[in-house]
Enzyme design. Sequence first.
Site, PDB file in Angstrom:
ATOM      1  N   LEU A 253      64.765  36.295  40.330  1.00 42.66           N
ATOM      2  CA  LEU A 253      64.435  37.687  40.005  1.00 42.66           C
ATOM      3  C   LEU A 253      62.946  37.873  39.934  1.00 42.66           C
ATOM      4  O   LEU A 253      62.403  38.905  40.281  1.00 42.66           O
ATOM      5  CB  LEU A 253      65.055  38.064  38.657  1.00 42.66           C
TER       6      LEU A 253
ATOM      7  N   GLN B 167      58.962  35.520  39.514  1.00 39.55           N
ATOM      8  CA  GLN B 167      58.255  34.275  39.340  1.00 39.55           C
ATOM      9  C   GLN B 167      56.894  34.603  38.760  1.00 39.55           C
ATOM     10  O   GLN B 167      56.214  35.487  39.258  1.00 39.55           O
ATOM     11  CB  GLN B 167      58.094  33.566  40.690  1.00 39.55           C
ATOM     12  N   GLY B 168      56.518  33.940  37.709  1.00 37.42           N
ATOM     13  CA  GLY B 168      55.246  34.262  37.097  1.00 37.42           C
ATOM     14  C   GLY B 168      54.567  33.025  36.565  1.00 37.42           C
ATOM     15  O   GLY B 168      55.021  31.911  36.785  1.00 37.42           O
ATOM     16  N   GLY B 169      53.490  33.283  35.852  1.00 36.64           N
ATOM     17  CA  GLY B 169      52.719  32.170  35.326  1.00 36.64           C
ATOM     18  C   GLY B 169      53.521  31.315  34.366  1.00 36.64           C
ATOM     19  O   GLY B 169      53.234  30.135  34.198  1.00 36.64           O
ATOM     20  N   GLN B 170      54.512  31.924  33.757  1.00 35.18           N
ATOM     21  CA  GLN B 170      55.225  31.167  32.743  1.00 35.18           C
ATOM     22  C   GLN B 170      56.533  30.580  33.222  1.00 35.18           C
ATOM     23  O   GLN B 170      57.215  29.885  32.487  1.00 35.18           O
ATOM     24  CB  GLN B 170      55.487  32.055  31.532  1.00 35.18           C
ATOM     25  N   GLY B 171      56.893  30.858  34.435  1.00 33.45           N
ATOM     26  CA  GLY B 171      58.123  30.256  34.937  1.00 33.45           C
ATOM     27  C   GLY B 171      58.846  31.145  35.910  1.00 33.45           C
ATOM     28  O   GLY B 171      58.291  32.118  36.432  1.00 33.45           O
TER      29      GLY B 171
ATOM     30  N   VAL C 141      62.485  33.282  36.793  1.00 35.35           N
ATOM     31  CA  VAL C 141      63.672  33.903  36.207  1.00 35.35           C
ATOM     32  C   VAL C 141      64.732  34.048  37.287  1.00 35.35           C
ATOM     33  O   VAL C 141      64.467  34.567  38.368  1.00 35.35           O
ATOM     34  CB  VAL C 141      63.346  35.287  35.606  1.00 35.35           C
TER      35      VAL C 141
ATOM     36  N   LYS D   4      65.884  32.057  32.318  1.00 42.07           N
ATOM     37  CA  LYS D   4      64.456  31.810  32.482  1.00 42.07           C
ATOM     38  C   LYS D   4      64.163  30.330  32.388  1.00 42.07           C
ATOM     39  O   LYS D   4      64.554  29.663  31.433  1.00 42.07           O
ATOM     40  CB  LYS D   4      63.667  32.550  31.408  1.00 42.07           C
TER      41      LYS D   4
ATOM     42  N   ASP E 211      52.133  38.305  24.837  1.00 40.17           N
ATOM     43  CA  ASP E 211      51.984  38.591  26.269  1.00 40.17           C
ATOM     44  C   ASP E 211      52.568  39.964  26.585  1.00 40.17           C
ATOM     45  O   ASP E 211      53.367  40.126  27.497  1.00 40.17           O
ATOM     46  CB  ASP E 211      52.661  37.489  27.087  1.00 40.17           C
TER      47      ASP E 211
END
Length: 737
Positions: A416, A418-422, A424, A438, A535
Amino acid sequence: MNKVHGLFLVAIFIIASTKLVIGQSLRSCQTRCGNVSIEYPFGISTGCYYAVHASFNLTCNETTKELFSGKLQVINISHSGELRILKSRSYTCYNSTDLTEGTFYTTTLRNFTLSNKNRFTAVGCNTYAVMTTTIGDRSYSTGCLSLCDSTPKENGVCSGEGCCYTPVPKRRKRFRIRSRRFDGETSVSEFNPCFYAFLVEEGMFSFSPSQDLQNLRNVTEFPVVLDWSIGSRTCEQLGNTSICGQNSLCLDSTTRTGYNCKCKAGYDGNPYLPDGCQDINECTTSSSIHKHNCSGSSSCENMMGHFLCRCPSGFDLNATNNSCMRKHKPEYYGWTQILLGTTVGFLAILLVVSCVQQKIKHRKNTELRKHFFEQNGGGMLRQRLSGAGTSNVDVKIFTEEGMKEATNGYDESRILGQGGQGTVYKGILPDSSVVAIKKSRLGDSSQVEQFINEVLVLSQINHRNVVKLLGCCLETQVPLLVYEFINSGTLFDRLHGSMSDSSLTWEHRLRIAVEIAATLAYLHSSASIPIIHRDVKTANILLDENLTAKVADFGASRLIPMDKEQLTTMVQGTLGYLDPEYYNTGLLNEKSDVYSFGVVLMELLSGQKALCFEKPQQSKHLVNYFASAMKENRLHEVIDGQVMNESNQREIHEASRIAVECTRLMGEERPRMKEVAVQLEALRVTKTKQQWSDQYPELEVNEHLVGVEMLPAQGDTSTTGYDSIKNVTRLHIEDGR
Ligand SMILES: *[C@@H]1O[C@H](CO)[C@@H](O)[C@H](O)[C@H]1NC(C)=O
Ligand SMILES: *[C@@H]1O[C@H](CO)[C@@H](O)[C@H](O)[C@H]1NC(C)=O
Ligand SMILES: *[C@@H]1O[C@H](CO)[C@@H](O)[C@H](O)[C@H]1NC(C)=O
Ligand SMILES: *[C@@H]1O[C@H](CO)[C@@H](O)[C@H](O)[C@H]1NC(C)=O
Ligand SMILES: *[C@@H]1O[C@H](CO)[C@@H](O)[C@H](O)[C@H]1NC(C)=O
Ligand SMILES: *[C@@H]1O[C@H](CO)[C@@H](O)[C@H](O)[C@H]1NC(C)=O
Ligand SMILES: *[C@@H]1O[C@H](CO)[C@@H](O)[C@H](O)[C@H]1NC(C)=O
Ligand SMILES: *[C@@H]1O[C@H](CO)[C@@H](O)[C@H](O)[C@H]1NC(C)=O
Ligand SMILES: *[C@@H]1O[C@H](CO)[C@@H](O)[C@H](O)[C@H]1NC(C)=O
Ligand SMILES: *[C@@H]1O[C@H](CO)[C@@H](O)[C@H](O)[C@H]1NC(C)=O
Ligand SMILES: *[C@@H]1O[C@H](CO)[C@@H](O)[C@H](O)[C@H]1NC(C)=O
């Protein structure tokens, strides 16, 4: 094959010849005397015979070519333990009244014994013959009587008429033979002056009355069978110390004590020599006894001790007559079977191997999962869940397998975001409910306890504007968090991304801002353990189909123990939203969220990104740009054209002021989240009351938020209180009307 055989024989030969010197020295021994062949254990000179007793010491009269053992003339020796000698008969002759001549003798057979193949025979009319044998100092006698008054007519039959015989006991070493006229009968007739008595091998004497009664005088010797054996002990007593050689058997003598040797079947030769028994080549031998019986097209192949009948390919041997017959089934059938068998066997092995591998892998996986589960605080979580007072906690612990299935093996199509923290993933649980899974990128095992606390706390937040945490999976290296699934994208997408459109009116934006502010306020001050989101950004605000805001992603959030105002952590956040004070000092407090919220509010107002690198320097950073525009009374330059209209200028101005206040450099100067929420809500209420009272029915729900007020946590709130999560207070809702 033949080469191997050859080597084998050479090896045997070497072993045998080194083991027994006898074999070599015997080569120079005399093997014949006249017509009689001599073999070990018999021999003529010293070293050529087996010296266990003197009987094997033979002598050969070179003039007469006669062979002797002592005084016994030997005419035949067999391996099986028989020996033939020539023995003279005893006789007596009479004139009409008196005995005129005669001999009788006593014979000692050295170490041989009489065989029971002999017959004690007497020839003559009116005669009797006696044989006396002795064993030790006892003697036994046997004999026969022949009475007749004329020459018998019957030829070849020794039946008591002119000739009589009797069997002989065996094992006798010494015997004496006599013949006598049977007194009391009529005087000796002319036709029969002499009476004879002798031992003879059965079948070797055929009585001929017309000749023998007259002329037996001329025949002086008869063959007599003797038994011989080696030693006096049995094979069992001797073990391997008998003199029987290779490929031979030791057999106890059946006729006396001691033993004899015999070549095994398929071997021939002298079994008393170490290498005397040699393989019979049945295929080439001329001997009819040993010749092979392969017939038809089968060919003979010699083997050690036996032979084989071989057939050409495509033929089978019929063992009944050792001939070859065409195979019933074509040859390839056999090959298919072999191939099939091999394949099946191979597959079976493969299956077993892979099963074992799978099992090992499975066990390894299980161990790894257990390891991760513990490392990620699974044990602690379980303990907490089973502990008292956590009845309102509803956190599921998912298995790694379940997660894999839900995400279709972490398929790319399920991603769904993708970001700096992982990353989803969209996941579908077995009950077909949709969730967001996540997978964090960061894993810090030193903060396990904190993480578990966070899971517990977040799972208890049952707020309509917070994305609900359903559970977690701890069996992976990095724990997975399972959230409720919100399908209408993020606020970021609505404002700047693919979903941006003009449908997001000021009223919507203001309500969203109120919802976010109220939620953050709730998190900061209402939960028993204050939670700082850390955040807050438009990308972390999800919108459902009714455009209701849902604050998501507490991945970076940290709980603040209540007795500590500030918490030093590693700086985390997103550029553009990051509180500069927090950035500089690393000291985190709830005002950092206020700053970030201010940026979000500015985005809502301006429709511009928090940080836009494409823009000129002064407008790159939205906070600075917005603040300077506000200061220089150029707010209309910043505000989104779709938002501003005649009726809402005051509200926008007010909201802008709040946004700028939120983004003050010093955290102290920023308002608290609760104040922000109240102020924004106030703007909305005024507006709603003025114009929009009936137009947005969904807003009715939100009206409950008017005058948000937090109740203090029950119990002692001054403690750090990770265990006081049971005392989570609910958001108190005060009806605004
Ligand atoms: C050997 O055997 C042959 C035939 O059987 C016979 O004529 C001859 O006399 C024998 N010789 C001796 C020494 O016994
Ligand atoms: C010895 O007797 C065997 C049979 O028992 C016979 O085959 C062989 O020819 C005989 N040998 C001599 C030299 O008489
Ligand atoms: C073997 O027999 C011969 C003749 O009978 C005799 O001279 C010789 O001494 C005997 N050998 C042994 C070791 O008894
Ligand atoms: C061999 O036999 C002959 C005739 O019977 C006899 O004269 C001679 O002495 C014998 N030789 C030996 C060595 O016994
Ligand atoms: C028989 O032999 C004996 C002794 O040799 C002799 O005295 C006797 O006269 C003989 N009888 C007749 C009838 O010849
Ligand atoms: C027979 O053999 C035994 C040993 O086995 C020996 O003591 C004995 O003297 C031998 N007898 C004769 C008559 O050679
Ligand atoms: C037996 O010997 C006598 C002489 O001693 C002789 O006349 C006779 O022909 C011989 N008989 C046979 C069958 O050899
Ligand atoms: C007989 O067998 C024994 C063991 O069973 C072995 O030690 C010995 O060397 C053998 N002797 C011979 C002569 O083969
Ligand atoms: C052996 O038996 C087979 C099958 O009955 C037959 O065909 C063959 O002629 C026989 N061979 C001989 C040599 O008897
Ligand atoms: C072998 O041959 C015999 C006749 O010689 C026959 O009766 C028998 O059936 C044959 N065996 C096979 C397996 O063909
Ligand atoms: C062939 O000879 C062996 C012994 O050498 C015997 O066992 C087998 O029965 C014989 N087979 C036939 C078909 O005569």
